[in-house]
Design a protein around this motif. Structure first.
Motif, mmCIF file in Angstrom:
data_model
loop_
_atom_site.group_PDB
_atom_site.id
_atom_site.type_symbol
_atom_site.label_atom_id
_atom_site.label_comp_id
_atom_site.label_asym_id
_atom_site.label_seq_id
_atom_site.Cartn_x
_atom_site.Cartn_y
_atom_site.Cartn_z
ATOM 1 N N ALA A 94 37.094 49.336 -25.983
ATOM 2 C CA ALA A 94 38.180 49.444 -25.009
ATOM 3 C C ALA A 94 37.623 49.657 -23.607
ATOM 4 N N GLU A 126 37.463 47.027 -19.955
ATOM 5 C CA GLU A 126 37.994 47.425 -18.648
ATOM 6 C C GLU A 126 37.091 47.012 -17.490
ATOM 7 N N HIS A 172 43.752 50.918 -33.793
ATOM 8 C CA HIS A 172 43.058 51.101 -32.517
ATOM 9 C C HIS A 172 42.502 49.767 -32.036
ATOM 10 N N ILE A 179 42.817 46.443 -29.188
ATOM 11 C CA ILE A 179 42.922 46.386 -27.729
ATOM 12 C C ILE A 179 44.027 45.396 -27.386
ATOM 13 N N PRO A 180 45.223 45.872 -26.988
ATOM 14 C CA PRO A 180 45.612 47.275 -26.874
ATOM 15 C C PRO A 180 45.989 47.853 -28.244
ATOM 16 N N ALA A 214 51.296 51.046 -15.929
ATOM 17 C CA ALA A 214 50.558 49.964 -16.585
ATOM 18 C C ALA A 214 49.933 49.049 -15.546
ATOM 19 N N THR A 273 46.857 50.881 -13.921
ATOM 20 C CA THR A 273 45.686 50.962 -14.804
ATOM 21 C C THR A 273 45.208 49.595 -15.288
ATOM 22 N N LYS A 282 46.752 47.778 -17.477
ATOM 23 C CA LYS A 282 47.050 47.720 -18.915
ATOM 24 C C LYS A 282 48.471 47.202 -19.133
ATOM 25 N N GLU A 286 48.767 50.231 -24.141
ATOM 26 C CA GLU A 286 48.020 51.440 -23.814
ATOM 27 C C GLU A 286 48.917 52.666 -23.968
#
Length: 479
Positions: free
Chosen positions: A63, A67, A354, A356-357, A389, A392, A394, A418
């Protein structure tokens, strides 16, 4: 082997030091019981040492790796940051060692006796523990079986080398695969696919053509879209023709859902496989402990087996093989032993991935509602309309809410995006409390924050979401 001459008496014995076992031990100590915990390997069990924690270290790293572009937009980093597997593995060891030390310290602080060795039942009130040449016998009042499960390679894999991997092996790799085939459609398979793609591997996913992903259909559609965007190719397989492993890689030939033969060559193959309850070596069948048709230890609502002095929790019992289930069952078993009246209810056990996302699914899905013929209304708020969102970076994903059209009770909440993992507890609480739409709309929500997406999804049930395109009245009709 040296056999202990004296049978030692114990109050409560717990076999297995995984999340369920050590949680039961600590709760027992909190309630005034004298507790003995027997562990054959490392404290923390598979979850801490080979499963939950190692896998989430990889998903966390993936994750963060994903980014990179956003972080550069913030003026951070050079854009040429290298990913080093050896550092990740070192960090993984550091985290696992630290958490394990913490569990051991908690047991010591709660005055829990920890015995190393392999346990087996000698009777309905006696346990033998073998540790090297030493063999001790313990007589107990109550015992809890918390020995977990183990991975089993599916039958279609007839020979296995170092390039065909199960869930407790994939996170030991010292290199990122050039091309990783992921076989499976469960949450761990999706996590592996998502993570290794973000860490630089080419990834292909093979799913069973008759099986669906374990989520609401809208989430499945969105995940497929995101996988396609990240060049993760998905295949639907109806069967395997051959799996050939060499020192250089794996060649997999399979039949597609259209009954056409296709071949993929890759450096590694990950297989979800299956897990089996780990109690065969305990010898419980000799004493009439009943098992379910599926081969698990049969327990009642208090986790008590058909032998009143013996309880069982976690993966050895039926239901999802998840640490959260084992932890809850462990506490309930001990509370039952001291005369309390606790309960395990898995109705709103969240499905979590878990990826992404990340993904969370709790309660009724849209496809469930159709099958059951329920009168529900549905709202979906896209995170692209959420301010935080956007801040960030996301913006992928959404929050989806299903509500009973008659009484406005919220029946299901599903999220891909997220913050989903952290918000899942709120979703579960709302469904457990049979919350109505007004119960969600009334409180104040921190701004800006991902949590506002839940408010807007519920407001969207009646066309009142502020940061969403206005919907037509016909779109608000029940399904």
């Amino acid at each position: 082997m040296v056999v202990g001459e004296i049978t030692q008496e114990r109050n409560l014995i717990i076999i297995g030091g995984g999340p369920g076992g050590y949680s039961a031990a600590i709760r027992g100590a909190q309630l005034g019981l004298s507790v003995t915990l027997i562990e054959q390997a490392e404290m923390g069990g598979v979850c801490l040492n080979k499963g939950c924690i190692p896998s989430k270290i990889f998903t966390h790293a993936a994750a963060k790796r994903s980014e990179t572009v956003h972080v550069q937009n913030l003026g951070i980093g050079s854009g040429d940051d290298k990913f080093t597997v050896s550092k990740l593995l070192s960090y993984k060891k550091q985290v696992i060692d630290g958490l394990r030390t913490g569990v051991e310290a908690l047991c010591k602080q709660n005055k829990i006796e920890v015995i190393r060795g392999k346990a087996s039942f000698l009777g309905v009130d006696r346990i033998g523990v073998e540790n090297g040449h030493q063999f001790d016998i313990f007589e107990f009042k109550q015992a809890i079986i918390a020995t977990g499960s183990y991975s089993v390679m599916p039958s279609y894999v007839t020979e296995k080398g170092k390039r065909i991997l199960l869930s407790d092996e994939i996170f030991e790799l010292e290199e990122i695969p050039q091309h990783l085939i992921v076989k499976g459609q469960d949450t761990i398979a999706l996590e592996v696919a998502s993570s290794f793609a973000a860490l630089g591997a080419k990834v292909s996913i093979l799913t069973n053509h008759k099986a669906s992903l374990p989520f609401d259909e809208s989430i499945t559609k969105e995940l497929n879209r995101l996988f396609k965007r990240r060049k993760i190719k998905m295949y639907k397989a109806s069967g395997f023709t051959s799996i050939i492993e060499t020192d250089e890689g794996v060649t997999l030939t399979f039949l597609t859902d259209k009954n056409l033969e296709e071949t993929i060559q890759a450096s590694h193959l990950f297989v979800s496989g299956t897990r089996k309850p780990n109690f065969e070596s305990l010898g419980i069948s000799r004493f009439g402990i009943e098992q379910t048709d599926a081969g698990f230890v049969d327990v009642d609502k208090n986790m008590q087996t058909s032998i009143p002095s013996i309880y069982a929790i976690g993966d050895v019992t039926e239901g999802p093989m998840l640490a959260v289930k084992a932890i809850k069952q462990g506490k309930v078993a001990v509370e039952s032993i001291v005369g309390e009246n606790p309960e395990v209810d898995l109705t709103f056990l969240p499905i979590v991935a878990h990826t992404i996302p990340p993904i969370v699914s709790v309660g009724l899905t849209e496809q469930n509602a159709r099958v059951l013929g329920l009168d529900v209304r549905i709202s979906q708020f896209n995170l692209g309309g959420n301010g935080y969102a956007t801040i960030t970076g996301k913006k992928d994903g959404f929050i989806k809410v299903l509500s009973n059209s008659t009484n406005e009770i919220v029946e299901g909440i599903h999220m891909i995006g997220e913050g989903a993992i952290e918000m899942s507890a709120s979703f579960v609480q709302l469904l457990e409390m049979a919350a109505k739409e007004e119960d969600i709309k009334f409180p104040l929500y921190a701004h800006p924050g991902f949590n506002e997406g839940l408010l807007e999804a519920v407001e969207g049930l009646i066309g009142q979401a502020i940061h969403a395109v206005p919907v037509k009245k016909k779109d608000l009709l029940p399904i």
